[in-house]
Design a protein around this motif. Structure first.
Motif, PDB file in Angstrom:
ATOM      1  N   PRO A   1       0.864   2.845  -5.730  1.00 42.23           N
ATOM      2  CA  PRO A   1       1.733   1.812  -6.334  1.00 42.23           C
ATOM      3  C   PRO A   1       1.579   0.442  -5.686  1.00 42.23           C
ATOM      4  O   PRO A   1       1.616  -0.576  -6.378  1.00 42.23           O
ATOM      5  CB  PRO A   1       3.137   2.372  -6.129  1.00 42.23           C
ATOM      6  CG  PRO A   1       2.953   3.848  -5.996  1.00 42.23           C
ATOM      7  CD  PRO A   1       1.628   4.039  -5.318  1.00 42.23           C
ATOM      8  N   ASN A   2       1.392   0.397  -4.366  1.00 43.46           N
ATOM      9  CA  ASN A   2       1.312  -0.899  -3.693  1.00 43.46           C
ATOM     10  C   ASN A   2      -0.012  -1.610  -3.898  1.00 43.46           C
ATOM     11  O   ASN A   2      -0.208  -2.727  -3.423  1.00 43.46           O
ATOM     12  CB  ASN A   2       1.614  -0.760  -2.199  1.00 43.46           C
ATOM     13  CG  ASN A   2       0.640   0.159  -1.488  1.00 43.46           C
ATOM     14  OD1 ASN A   2      -0.325   0.647  -2.088  1.00 43.46           O
ATOM     15  ND2 ASN A   2       0.890   0.413  -0.229  1.00 43.46           N
ATOM     16  N   GLN A   3      -0.965  -0.971  -4.617  1.00 41.14           N
ATOM     17  CA  GLN A   3      -2.217  -1.631  -4.946  1.00 41.14           C
ATOM     18  C   GLN A   3      -2.195  -2.216  -6.356  1.00 41.14           C
ATOM     19  O   GLN A   3      -3.164  -2.845  -6.778  1.00 41.14           O
ATOM     20  CB  GLN A   3      -3.381  -0.631  -4.814  1.00 41.14           C
ATOM     21  CG  GLN A   3      -3.662  -0.245  -3.380  1.00 41.14           C
ATOM     22  CD  GLN A   3      -4.830   0.718  -3.265  1.00 41.14           C
ATOM     23  OE1 GLN A   3      -5.387   1.158  -4.263  1.00 41.14           O
ATOM     24  NE2 GLN A   3      -5.204   1.037  -2.040  1.00 41.14           N
ATOM     25  N   ARG A   4      -1.101  -2.000  -7.080  1.00 43.49           N
ATOM     26  CA  ARG A   4      -0.970  -2.595  -8.409  1.00 43.49           C
ATOM     27  C   ARG A   4      -0.405  -4.004  -8.271  1.00 43.49           C
ATOM     28  O   ARG A   4      -0.168  -4.499  -7.164  1.00 43.49           O
ATOM     29  CB  ARG A   4      -0.045  -1.721  -9.273  1.00 43.49           C
ATOM     30  CG  ARG A   4      -0.585  -0.307  -9.458  1.00 43.49           C
ATOM     31  CD  ARG A   4       0.428   0.618 -10.124  1.00 43.49           C
ATOM     32  NE  ARG A   4       0.063   2.011  -9.831  1.00 43.49           N
ATOM     33  CZ  ARG A   4       0.904   3.013  -9.776  1.00 43.49           C
ATOM     34  NH1 ARG A   4       2.201   2.803 -10.008  1.00 43.49           N
ATOM     35  NH2 ARG A   4       0.489   4.232  -9.494  1.00 43.49           N
ATOM     36  N   PHE A   5      -0.172  -4.665  -9.402  1.00 48.43           N
ATOM     37  CA  PHE A   5       0.421  -5.993  -9.359  1.00 48.43           C
ATOM     38  C   PHE A   5       1.832  -5.908  -8.793  1.00 48.43           C
ATOM     39  O   PHE A   5       2.515  -4.882  -8.927  1.00 48.43           O
ATOM     40  CB  PHE A   5       0.448  -6.608 -10.762  1.00 48.43           C
ATOM     41  CG  PHE A   5      -0.917  -6.949 -11.290  1.00 48.43           C
ATOM     42  CD1 PHE A   5      -1.512  -8.164 -10.991  1.00 48.43           C
ATOM     43  CD2 PHE A   5      -1.619  -6.049 -12.072  1.00 48.43           C
ATOM     44  CE1 PHE A   5      -2.777  -8.474 -11.461  1.00 48.43           C
ATOM     45  CE2 PHE A   5      -2.882  -6.350 -12.555  1.00 48.43           C
ATOM     46  CZ  PHE A   5      -3.466  -7.568 -12.245  1.00 48.43           C
ATOM     47  N   LYS A   6       2.282  -6.999  -8.181  1.00 54.91           N
ATOM     48  CA  LYS A   6       3.567  -6.942  -7.481  1.00 54.91           C
ATOM     49  C   LYS A   6       4.737  -6.782  -8.438  1.00 54.91           C
ATOM     50  O   LYS A   6       5.832  -6.391  -8.030  1.00 54.91           O
ATOM     51  CB  LYS A   6       3.767  -8.192  -6.624  1.00 54.91           C
ATOM     52  CG  LYS A   6       4.058  -9.461  -7.411  1.00 54.91           C
ATOM     53  CD  LYS A   6       4.386 -10.608  -6.453  1.00 54.91           C
ATOM     54  CE  LYS A   6       4.789 -11.853  -7.211  1.00 54.91           C
ATOM     55  NZ  LYS A   6       5.121 -12.951  -6.295  1.00 54.91           N
ATOM     56  N   SER A   7       4.539  -7.072  -9.712  1.00 54.12           N
ATOM     57  CA  SER A   7       5.585  -6.862 -10.713  1.00 54.12           C
ATOM     58  C   SER A   7       4.919  -6.637 -12.053  1.00 54.12           C
ATOM     59  O   SER A   7       3.741  -6.954 -12.245  1.00 54.12           O
ATOM     60  CB  SER A   7       6.531  -8.066 -10.793  1.00 54.12           C
ATOM     61  OG  SER A   7       5.868  -9.160 -11.412  1.00 54.12           O
TER      62      SER A   7
ATOM     63  N   SER B   1      -2.698 -13.346  -9.410  1.00 57.23           N
ATOM     64  CA  SER B   1      -3.113 -12.797  -8.136  1.00 57.23           C
ATOM     65  C   SER B   1      -2.565 -11.390  -8.031  1.00 57.23           C
ATOM     66  O   SER B   1      -1.659 -11.015  -8.736  1.00 57.23           O
ATOM     67  CB  SER B   1      -2.591 -13.643  -6.964  1.00 57.23           C
ATOM     68  OG  SER B   1      -1.183 -13.601  -6.921  1.00 57.23           O
ATOM     69  N   VAL B   2      -3.140 -10.625  -7.110  1.00 58.23           N
ATOM     70  CA  VAL B   2      -2.639  -9.288  -6.853  1.00 58.23           C
ATOM     71  C   VAL B   2      -1.979  -9.302  -5.488  1.00 58.23           C
ATOM     72  O   VAL B   2      -2.620  -9.539  -4.484  1.00 58.23           O
ATOM     73  CB  VAL B   2      -3.783  -8.250  -6.861  1.00 58.23           C
ATOM     74  CG1 VAL B   2      -3.244  -6.885  -6.513  1.00 58.23           C
ATOM     75  CG2 VAL B   2      -4.448  -8.242  -8.215  1.00 58.23           C
ATOM     76  N   GLU B   3      -0.690  -9.091  -5.448  1.00 60.01           N
ATOM     77  CA  GLU B   3       0.037  -9.024  -4.187  1.00 60.01           C
ATOM     78  C   GLU B   3       0.615  -7.636  -4.065  1.00 60.01           C
ATOM     79  O   GLU B   3       1.143  -7.093  -5.042  1.00 60.01           O
ATOM     80  CB  GLU B   3       1.170 -10.052  -4.180  1.00 60.01           C
ATOM     81  CG  GLU B   3       1.979 -10.043  -2.896  1.00 60.01           C
ATOM     82  CD  GLU B   3       3.050 -11.114  -2.910  1.00 60.01           C
ATOM     83  OE1 GLU B   3       4.061 -10.931  -2.231  1.00 60.01           O
ATOM     84  OE2 GLU B   3       2.874 -12.115  -3.609  1.00 60.01           O
ATOM     85  N   PRO B   4       0.500  -6.987  -2.915  1.00 61.80           N
ATOM     86  CA  PRO B   4       1.017  -5.639  -2.791  1.00 61.80           C
ATOM     87  C   PRO B   4       2.466  -5.554  -3.227  1.00 61.80           C
ATOM     88  O   PRO B   4       3.297  -6.386  -2.874  1.00 61.80           O
ATOM     89  CB  PRO B   4       0.865  -5.342  -1.287  1.00 61.80           C
ATOM     90  CG  PRO B   4      -0.255  -6.218  -0.867  1.00 61.80           C
ATOM     91  CD  PRO B   4      -0.124  -7.471  -1.697  1.00 61.80           C
ATOM     92  N   LEU B   5       2.767  -4.515  -3.966  1.00 64.67           N
ATOM     93  CA  LEU B   5       4.117  -4.344  -4.495  1.00 64.67           C
ATOM     94  C   LEU B   5       5.135  -4.226  -3.385  1.00 64.67           C
ATOM     95  O   LEU B   5       6.278  -4.649  -3.525  1.00 64.67           O
ATOM     96  CB  LEU B   5       4.157  -3.086  -5.372  1.00 64.67           C
ATOM     97  CG  LEU B   5       5.467  -2.744  -6.059  1.00 64.67           C
ATOM     98  CD1 LEU B   5       5.849  -3.859  -7.014  1.00 64.67           C
ATOM     99  CD2 LEU B   5       5.349  -1.432  -6.794  1.00 64.67           C
ATOM    100  N   ALA B   6       4.713  -3.683  -2.263  1.00 63.95           N
ATOM    101  CA  ALA B   6       5.653  -3.489  -1.170  1.00 63.95           C
ATOM    102  C   ALA B   6       6.210  -4.802  -0.649  1.00 63.95           C
ATOM    103  O   ALA B   6       7.261  -4.838  -0.024  1.00 63.95           O
ATOM    104  CB  ALA B   6       4.984  -2.728  -0.023  1.00 63.95           C
ATOM    105  N   LYS B   7       5.518  -5.939  -0.933  1.00 66.57           N
ATOM    106  CA  LYS B   7       5.970  -7.235  -0.443  1.00 66.57           C
ATOM    107  C   LYS B   7       6.858  -7.965  -1.433  1.00 66.57           C
ATOM    108  O   LYS B   7       7.343  -9.042  -1.157  1.00 66.57           O
ATOM    109  CB  LYS B   7       4.758  -8.117  -0.113  1.00 66.57           C
ATOM    110  CG  LYS B   7       3.895  -7.579   1.025  1.00 66.57           C
ATOM    111  CD  LYS B   7       2.750  -8.515   1.316  1.00 66.57           C
ATOM    112  CE  LYS B   7       1.871  -7.992   2.439  1.00 66.57           C
ATOM    113  NZ  LYS B   7       0.745  -8.889   2.729  1.00 66.57           N
ATOM    114  N   ALA B   8       7.055  -7.405  -2.606  1.00 67.73           N
ATOM    115  CA  ALA B   8       7.831  -8.080  -3.635  1.00 67.73           C
ATOM    116  C   ALA B   8       9.293  -7.717  -3.480  1.00 67.73           C
ATOM    117  O   ALA B   8       9.703  -6.603  -3.731  1.00 67.73           O
ATOM    118  CB  ALA B   8       7.341  -7.678  -5.018  1.00 67.73           C
ATOM    119  N   SER B   9      10.099  -8.675  -3.071  1.00 75.20           N
ATOM    120  CA  SER B   9      11.487  -8.371  -2.774  1.00 75.20           C
ATOM    121  C   SER B   9      12.268  -7.943  -3.997  1.00 75.20           C
ATOM    122  O   SER B   9      13.163  -7.115  -3.917  1.00 75.20           O
ATOM    123  CB  SER B   9      12.165  -9.594  -2.135  1.00 75.20           C
ATOM    124  OG  SER B   9      12.100 -10.703  -3.022  1.00 75.20           O
TER     125      SER B   9
END
Length: 592
Positions: A270-276, A302-310
């Motif tokens: 999941p954390n390798q997908r788009f952040k939202s 951009s692709v940002e790890p989902l784990a970083k999306a608050s």
């Protein structure tokens, strides 16, 4: 067990070995039931009409009964929560109740059927049509995620077409209400397996699971088939283990940018997908615009790890009252639930324009779009483009790829250690010459070139960064433990040798951007063969011709050195094809 009083002429229907009441012509609260229009895993849907307002509605009657106050309170609490999900692209729950122990929901009625009915199985849909669909659905799901909801059953059957031809997402929380109401039919599983993310199959759904499901649907719309097919067990196993088949192999006109976006959303982790999910929709829109030569209203993606999306943190998702993530065990089912909507009818009204960032109705989407990328005011460089470049450089680095890099470093470092130790001891194993074509080449050089197959293989499956790490770390550790160091050795300047080898690993890894690390076709094998060959040539040129500047060698010396180093290395691309073919066969066998 109590049942609704049946009116004269009522029928009893059989489903999965159980007798189910048909409530057509009866009364549910203030609504008259007109007729059955769909059956699902947890509920039957009827067309109904309000007794006084004469407004048509959809009535979802859950396939369970409420026999105690605890069940009643649980259902009403969940229904109240779902009723607060108000969004232009979500079917609204307007009322709910329990009549003679039977729970039901009252929802807006979408008269134009589902997207499954509009586009039957096997239909290929143009990308220009898909992009507006995805934008509307992503907006609805993003709104739900911000409210700490996970849909968990995103599929074309749950995508309804409204009166103005807009797309409306249905069935929010129906399965979860059924579960929280102690639904007793254990033959059902929450979700539809062809669209289920790996973590959802394992009983741990999260917001990114809805993104995965939507990406499966986009894949299906583009190619006319889902990425994975077979029995329940086969599909579930493929979702967890197998790489999706290449979109471009099925549909060559799909651009690499579009394929990259979809396959990113289909990442196993999941954390390798788009952040939202809105970031996924924006990326797809931009990739489609690039493919058509047009302009997109969305910012660069951009692709940002989902784990970083608050906004979509896993902690907040697990806090939702509708997310029973403690269920580790799920029971398979062989049939997907039926669509819950009226049969499709063709609407003559034009489709409404998709909401732009300035529209009030898309404020949630606008906020997410602004969060996805913010231009750098000082140098004008889009940070999202930098993120996109970084994503390309780290292409394929997941859990399995990290293990591959670690194993590659261990093997290549061991080979380097053995060869350096032999050279340090001036062993004849490496100093004896071997005749290759018209050249006399040290056996050590041949061994060093054959060992190069290790970083080439790692780079081919995990990308250029993996190739760089395997070569640089392996050479460093091998020489370090062997205690071997020389300003100039049998292949020229020491640092030009290392840089040349690193270049070979990086260039070979660039094949991943086209093949996505899948080598099941002649085209993908040809690409990796070409890239590894080009990498060997460029890296060897740097090593040998660099010595003209570093060590004062002549052009003739460099030319001779190039022949000595390159000839044995040309065996590596052939060996690489054999290894990748075997690797792909093993991976396919494990997936099946």
């Amino acid at each position: 067990m109590k049942q609704l009083k049946r009116s004269r002429g009522s029928k009893t229907l059989r489903r999965r070995g159980c007798l189910m009441a048909d409530y057509s012509g009866q009364q549910l609260g203030n609504y008259r039931v007109i007729g059955l229009i769909g059956r699902g895993g947890f509920a039957d849907v009827y067309l109904g009409e309000h007794n006084y307002l004469k407004v048509q509605v959809a009535l979802k009657v859950l396939s369970t009964t409420m026999t105690n106050q605890e069940d009643m309170d649980s259902f009403l609490k969940e229904a109240q929560t779902i009723a607060r999900l108000i969004h232009p692209h979500i079917i609204r729950v307007t009322d709910f109740g329990v009549e003679h122990d039977v729970p039901f929901l009252v929802m807006d009625y979408a008269p134009n059927g589902t997207l499954r009915q509009r586009h039957p199985n096997g239909t290929r849909i143009p990308l220009a049509t898909i992009v507006p669909y995805v934008r509307q659905l992503a907006g609805a799901l993003q709104h739900a995620h911000e409210k700490q909801f996970i849909h968990r059953d995103v599929k074309p059957e749950n995508m309804l077409v409204g009166e103005r031809n807009d797309i409306l997402l249905s069935d929010f929380g129906i399965a979860l209400i059924a579960q929280s109401s102690r639904y007793q039919n254990v033959t059902e599983m929450i979700g539809t397996v062809p669209y289920m993310a790996p973590e959802q199959i394992q009983g741990k759904p999260r917001p990114a699971s809805d993104q995965y499901a939507l990406a499966v649907i986009v894949y299906e719309w583009l190619t006319g088939e889902r990425p994975f097919r077979g029995s329940f067990t086969e599909i579930a196993t493929q979702h967890v283990l197998a790489t999706p088949p290449s979109l471009r192999e099925k549909l060559p006109m799909v651009s690499t940018e579009v394929e990259e976006v979809i396959l990113t959303a289909l990442s196993k982790q999941p954390n390798q997908r788009f952040k939202s999910i809105v970031a996924f929709a924006n990326a797809l829109e931009q990739a489609a615009a690039l493919a058509s030569g047009g302009k997109s209203s969305s910012p660069p993606f951009s692709v940002e790890p989902l784990a970083k999306a608050s906004l979509l943190s896993i902690q907040s998702a697990e806090a939702s009252p509708l997310l029973p993530v403690q269920a580790e065990k799920v029971t398979p089912f062989l049939e997907s639930s039926s669509p819950a909507s009226m049969p499709a009818t063709e609407a003559n009204t034009p489709r409404p324009a998709i909401a732009s960032p300035s529209d009030d109705t898309s404020s949630a989407s606008v906020q997410m779009k602004q969060a996805v990328s913010t231009p750098d005011e000082q140098n004008g460089v889009s940070r999202s483009r930098v993120g996109h470049i970084a994503m390309r450089l780290t292409q394929g680095i997941g859990k399995r790829q990290v293990l591959a890099v670690a194993l590659g470093i261990l093997l290549y470092g061991g080979a380097s250690y053995a060869i350096s130790s032999l050279y340090k001891a001036d062993s004849s194993v490496v100093t004896d010459s071997l005749p290759i074509f018209s050249q006399s080449i040290d056996a050590g050089i041949v061994l060093a070139d054959v060992a190069l197959i290790i970083p080439l293989f790692v780079a081919a499956i995990a990308g250029p960064l993996a190739g760089l790490l395997t070569v640089a770390t392996g050479l460093y550790l091998g020489d370090l433990f062997a205690g071997y160091s020389a300003n100039a050795d049998y292949y020229g300047g020491s640092w030009t040798w290392i840089v040349g080898r690193v270049l070979i690993g990086i260039i070979a890894g660039l094949a991943v951007f086209v093949t996505r690390g899948r080598y099941t076709t002649a085209r993908s094998l040809a690409i990796v063969f070409a890239m590894s060959t080009i990498g060997i040539i460029i890296g060897t040129v740097f090593t040998t011709y660099g010595d003209i500047w570093v060590a004062g060698k002549t052009a003739d010396d460099a030319s001779t050195g190039f022949s000595i180093l390159a000839l044995p290395a040309m065996l590596d691309p052939v060996l690489l094809l054999i290894l990748l073919a075997a690797y792909s066969a093993i991976a396919s066998r494990r997936a099946s």
